[in-house]
Motif scaffolding. Structure first.
Motif, PDB file in Angstrom:
ATOM      1  N   PRO B 101     -62.012  25.409 -18.408  1.00 40.20           N
ATOM      2  CA  PRO B 101     -63.261  26.008 -17.930  1.00 40.20           C
ATOM      3  C   PRO B 101     -63.042  27.404 -17.355  1.00 40.20           C
ATOM      4  O   PRO B 101     -63.996  28.129 -17.120  1.00 40.20           O
ATOM      5  CB  PRO B 101     -63.727  25.057 -16.827  1.00 40.20           C
ATOM      6  CG  PRO B 101     -62.811  23.891 -16.851  1.00 40.20           C
ATOM      7  CD  PRO B 101     -61.579  24.286 -17.578  1.00 40.20           C
ATOM      8  N   TYR B 102     -61.781  27.763 -17.116  1.00 37.34           N
ATOM      9  CA  TYR B 102     -61.472  29.050 -16.497  1.00 37.34           C
ATOM     10  C   TYR B 102     -61.001  30.091 -17.522  1.00 37.34           C
ATOM     11  O   TYR B 102     -60.537  31.159 -17.142  1.00 37.34           O
ATOM     12  CB  TYR B 102     -60.415  28.861 -15.398  1.00 37.34           C
ATOM     13  CG  TYR B 102     -60.852  27.856 -14.354  1.00 37.34           C
ATOM     14  CD1 TYR B 102     -61.634  28.249 -13.269  1.00 37.34           C
ATOM     15  CD2 TYR B 102     -60.518  26.508 -14.470  1.00 37.34           C
ATOM     16  CE1 TYR B 102     -62.067  27.323 -12.325  1.00 37.34           C
ATOM     17  CE2 TYR B 102     -60.942  25.578 -13.533  1.00 37.34           C
ATOM     18  CZ  TYR B 102     -61.718  25.988 -12.465  1.00 37.34           C
ATOM     19  OH  TYR B 102     -62.151  25.067 -11.546  1.00 37.34           O
ATOM     20  N   VAL B 163     -68.959  31.978  -8.405  1.00 32.94           N
ATOM     21  CA  VAL B 163     -68.745  32.488  -9.765  1.00 32.94           C
ATOM     22  C   VAL B 163     -67.833  31.585 -10.600  1.00 32.94           C
ATOM     23  O   VAL B 163     -67.676  31.802 -11.807  1.00 32.94           O
ATOM     24  CB  VAL B 163     -68.130  33.915  -9.753  1.00 32.94           C
ATOM     25  CG1 VAL B 163     -69.121  34.902  -9.157  1.00 32.94           C
ATOM     26  CG2 VAL B 163     -66.811  33.939  -9.005  1.00 32.94           C
ATOM     27  N   LEU B 164     -67.241  30.590  -9.972  1.00 31.96           N
ATOM     28  CA  LEU B 164     -66.334  29.708 -10.717  1.00 31.96           C
ATOM     29  C   LEU B 164     -67.064  28.448 -11.184  1.00 31.96           C
ATOM     30  O   LEU B 164     -68.009  27.995 -10.536  1.00 31.96           O
ATOM     31  CB  LEU B 164     -65.143  29.302  -9.837  1.00 31.96           C
ATOM     32  CG  LEU B 164     -64.125  30.398  -9.530  1.00 31.96           C
ATOM     33  CD1 LEU B 164     -63.037  29.848  -8.605  1.00 31.96           C
ATOM     34  CD2 LEU B 164     -63.496  30.958 -10.794  1.00 31.96           C
ATOM     35  N   PRO B 165     -66.601  27.873 -12.297  1.00 30.45           N
ATOM     36  CA  PRO B 165     -67.208  26.615 -12.737  1.00 30.45           C
ATOM     37  C   PRO B 165     -66.922  25.500 -11.742  1.00 30.45           C
ATOM     38  O   PRO B 165     -66.030  25.611 -10.904  1.00 30.45           O
ATOM     39  CB  PRO B 165     -66.539  26.340 -14.080  1.00 30.45           C
ATOM     40  CG  PRO B 165     -65.393  27.260 -14.188  1.00 30.45           C
ATOM     41  CD  PRO B 165     -65.576  28.369 -13.214  1.00 30.45           C
TER      42      PRO B 165
END
Ligand code: SF4
Ligand code: SF4
Lengths: 279, 192
Positions: B101-102, B163-165
């Motif tokens: 995801p990143y 901003v991160l999943p």
């Protein structure tokens, strides 16, 4: 190029599986029929698909290593089942030529290949729906894959076996029903999934939608072709159950195939992974 | 062995990118390839505006989707609790790029395989820090056992910011000392 390799791979393998499903049903309905053209086509499509999938790898000659993680990886499972499907199909072709009198063995292989294929389509869909791409994470992926498998398989089988099934009224009905059902399900699954994508807070989901928006013409083509192909077939089967018109079957096959291929290309092109990233 | 990962102090980071460059140099990466990246986000509505820097790399997730998906076993958990990549097994199928995801795994065009942060395993084996950690002039980055890092740097550390999943997907071994903007999930931020 990468999208193209994966599009060719998934379309060819799904079409091959679809054809095999109808070969198996056809042989079940009538033990005397061989469906040689359809069986050979399924085998060739499977092999073409497998070769195309290698093109997408950085190291095609090490592809065998992708079989190592059956226990954990959907991709590994899918490669196993695609390989088994192709092997069963090749075996069928060999038997059709070498031992055509052994009808029950060939029918058994067809049924086994069809079942392996149906499971394989589930694995294929799981590869995408379990990824981190919001656009792929919906039930629509699974439905679209099965719909593509059934509709392409049914119509190609019809085209390739047009003479053999001329007298098989039930078979023609099954084919028409399969195409109609597949296309209806496909529409029913995709519309809500696109709405959900629009409502999602994920930036990646919106990027995917934006890509689809930029390719709206292609997307329109996908649906027009799929629907036109299905309608043409239904209209013909309704009126001409006794005699199938080759030109119309051919036209509806081309329409449906082009629609599914364009749709699959869009599926890959609209791939955007969640969140901020290094690349 | 416990989970290992990076600690990042957003409050001190000045966005100088020394970590990104040290990493790129250490791993001899080509143009367009990054194993660590510093990003700058800003947002809000006047007069309530603000921003933050974020230095990210592989989070050596406890439930790494790259590992689960990899068909060859190239992506794997190492004994020391990090997620490592075996170059000899990788066939360059890129499935990990769809799964992480990143967006961490990078396709190395010249090698036809994937590459990603290995926590400078060679340096660590020699008793040193990863290159990024030592390069930071503000000492914003640390690497170590997650539980020990938590003990040392406080309880207000997070593994997910706006901003991160969602951290639910992979349970990243990441500790961020975040500012208010990074923690406000309603705050509209954009990368600048
Ligand atoms: S950040 Fe991505 S590449 Fe790193 S361990 Fe987690 S899922 Fe794997
Ligand atoms: S590219 Fe390499 S590391 Fe990534 S999933 Fe494929 S084999 Fe595994």
């Amino acid at each position: 190029m990468e999208h193209l390799a994966l599009t060719i791979f998934s379309i060819c393998v799904q079409a091959a599986i679809g054809i095999m499903i109808f070969v198996a049903i056809g042989r079940l309905l009538n033990k005397e029929k061989i469906f040689k053209n359809a069986t050979i086509a399924a085998t060739v499509l499977g092999i073409v698909g497998a070769v195309a999938s290698l093109m997408h790898l950085g190291k095609p000659f090490s592809a065998i290593k992708a079989l190592y993680q059956f226990g954990s990886s959907w991709l590994s499972r899918e490669i196993w089942f695609t390989a088994i499907f192709i092997l069963l199909a090749i075996l069928m072709v060999v038997l059709i030529y070498a031992k055509p009198q052994n009808k029950s063995a060939i029918s058994g292989l067809a049924a086994a290949a069809a079942v392996v294929g149906l499971i394989d389509v589930f694995f294929m869909a799981a590869i995408y729906s379990s990824s981190s791409v919001p656009f792929w994470q919906s039930i629509a992926t699974l439905v679209e894959f099965y719909a593509a498998t059934l509709s392409m398989g049914a119509i190609l089988f019809l085209l390739l076996s047009i003479k053999e099934i001329a007298e098989m009224a039930t078979m023609k009905k099954i084919i028409a029903l399969a195409v109609a059902l597949a296309v209806i399900l496909q529409v029913a699954a995709v519309v809500p999934s696109l709405i959900a994508l629009g409502a999602s807070s994920s930036a990646a989901a919106h990027s995917s939608l934006a890509i689809l928006g930029n390719m709206a013409v292609a997307n329109a083509f996908k649906w027009i072709f799929i629907l036109a192909g299905a309608l043409l077939l239904l209209w013909m089967v309704k009126d001409e159950l006794s005699k199938l018109v080759t030109n119309i079957v051919l036209s509806s096959t081309i329409l449906l195939l082009v629609g599914q291929i364009v749709g699959r290309y869009l599926f890959y092109a609209a791939m955007v992974v969640t969140g901020v990233g290094l690349s | 062995m416990g989970q290992k990962g990076f600690y990042f102090n957003m409050l001190e980071c000045k966005g100088c990118k020394a970590c990104q460059i040290a990493c790129k140099d250490k791993n001899d990466l080509k143009v367009g390839e990054l194993y660590r990246k510093v990003m700058n986000f800003e947002g809000g509505i006047y007069p309530n505006v603000g921003g933050f820097y974020l230095s990210t790399s592989c989070n050596h997730c406890a439930e790494a989707k790259c590992v689960a998906g990899c068909p060859t076993g190239a992506m794997h958990y190492a004994e020391d609790g990090t997620v490592q990549h075996n170059k000899d097994l990788c066939i360059g199928c890129k499935y990990c790029m769809w799964n992480c995801p990143y967006s961490v795994p990078q396709y190395l065009e010249d090698k036809n395989i994937i590459g990603k942060c290995d926590t400078c395993k060679d340096l660590r084996d020699a008793g040193e820090n990863p290159a990024c950690v030592d390069a930071c002039p503000m000492r914003c980055l640390k690497f170590g056992d997650i539980d020990e890092l938590k003990k040392e740097y406080g309880t207000d550390l997070v593994n997910e910011i706006s901003v991160l999943p969602s951290a639910e997907a992979t349970k990243p071994s990441l500790l961020i000392k975040a500012n208010v903007y990074a923690l406000d999930f309603n705050y509209k931020v954009k990368e600048v």
